[in-house]
Design an enzyme around this catalytic site. Structure first.
Site, PDB file in Angstrom:
ATOM      1  N   ARG A 210      -1.644  -6.655  -7.611  1.00  0.00           N
ATOM      2  CA  ARG A 210      -0.538  -7.558  -7.284  1.00  0.00           C
ATOM      3  C   ARG A 210      -0.414  -8.700  -8.273  1.00  0.00           C
ATOM      4  NH1 ARG A 210      -2.566  -8.870  -1.385  1.00  0.00           N
ATOM      5  NH2 ARG A 210      -4.313  -9.199  -2.760  1.00  0.00           N
TER       6      ARG A 210
ATOM      7  N   HIS B  10       0.842  -1.201   0.000  1.00  0.00           N
ATOM      8  CA  HIS B  10       0.000   0.000   0.000  1.00  0.00           C
ATOM      9  C   HIS B  10       0.880   1.255   0.000  1.00  0.00           C
ATOM     10  CE1 HIS B  10      -2.986  -2.632   2.381  1.00  0.00           C
ATOM     11  NE2 HIS B  10      -3.504  -2.489   1.169  1.00  0.00           N
TER      12      HIS B  10
ATOM     13  N   SER C  40      -2.577  -7.628   3.442  1.00  0.00           N
ATOM     14  CA  SER C  40      -2.925  -7.392   4.850  1.00  0.00           C
ATOM     15  C   SER C  40      -3.248  -8.700   5.560  1.00  0.00           C
ATOM     16  CB  SER C  40      -4.100  -6.424   4.957  1.00  0.00           C
ATOM     17  OG  SER C  40      -3.722  -5.140   4.526  1.00  0.00           O
TER      18      SER C  40
ATOM     19  N   LYS D 121     -17.021  -7.427   8.254  1.00  0.00           N
ATOM     20  CA  LYS D 121     -15.632  -7.818   8.478  1.00  0.00           C
ATOM     21  C   LYS D 121     -15.229  -7.669   9.933  1.00  0.00           C
ATOM     22  CE  LYS D 121     -12.138  -7.383   4.950  1.00  0.00           C
ATOM     23  NZ  LYS D 121     -11.255  -6.492   4.215  1.00  0.00           N
TER      24      LYS D 121
END
Length: 152
Positions: free
Chosen positions: A90, A17, A127, A41
């Site tokens: 990515r 990030h 993450s 979440k």
């Protein structure tokens, strides 16, 4: 003015990030890192901690700010008068997922999504990997900016 929103949960911010934000500074006049709230979440870090990690990492970059938001990213873009959404890619799976969201966002608004490829030395970091390393007592510090601190 070229203003971009960089949305995500940033639980926590990673070196990937960080790299995307740093590399996008010359491209935009302003970058708003937008921490999204998703009630579904379960987060490892509080909203306040996530915001602080990012603000401290970019304290010397006046064009970078941090907000917390709920709802559609395009609604936040309209509210903040941002004309771009910034996303990092990515791998091919990221591209397919992000492409669908970008097409939807453009259909619902005139906001364009700008994709930056992650640097090869950070493309493996996510993450969720960082959280797993932390949960298992590993050295997470090689995966995140120095501002990310886990209370032991």
């Amino acid at each position: 003015m070229r203003k971009a929103i960089f949305p995500g949960s940033f639980d926590p911010i990673t070196l990937g990030h960080y790299d995307i934000i740093k590399r996008s500074i010359p491209l935009f006049d302003e970058i708003v890192v937008a921490i999204g709230i998703n009630a579904e979440k379960k987060y490892m870090f509080s909203l306040e901690d996530r915001k602080r990690f990012i603000e401290e990492a970019f304290k010397d970059e006046p064009s970078v700010s941090v907000v917390i938001y709920e709802g559609l990213t395009i609604d936040l873009c309209k509210k903040l008068k941002a004309n771009f959404i910034l996303r990092g890619l990515r791998n091919p799976a990221d591209f397919e997922f992000e492409k669908a969201i970008a097409h939807t966002n453009r259909r619902l608004s005139k906001i364009e999504t700008v994709f930056l490829l992650t640097a090869s030395n950070t493309s493996y970091i996510s993450s969720s990997i960082v959280r797993d390393v932390i949960r298992n007592g590993g050295d997470y510090t090689v995966l995140v900016p120095q501002t990310v601190v886990v209370d032991k």
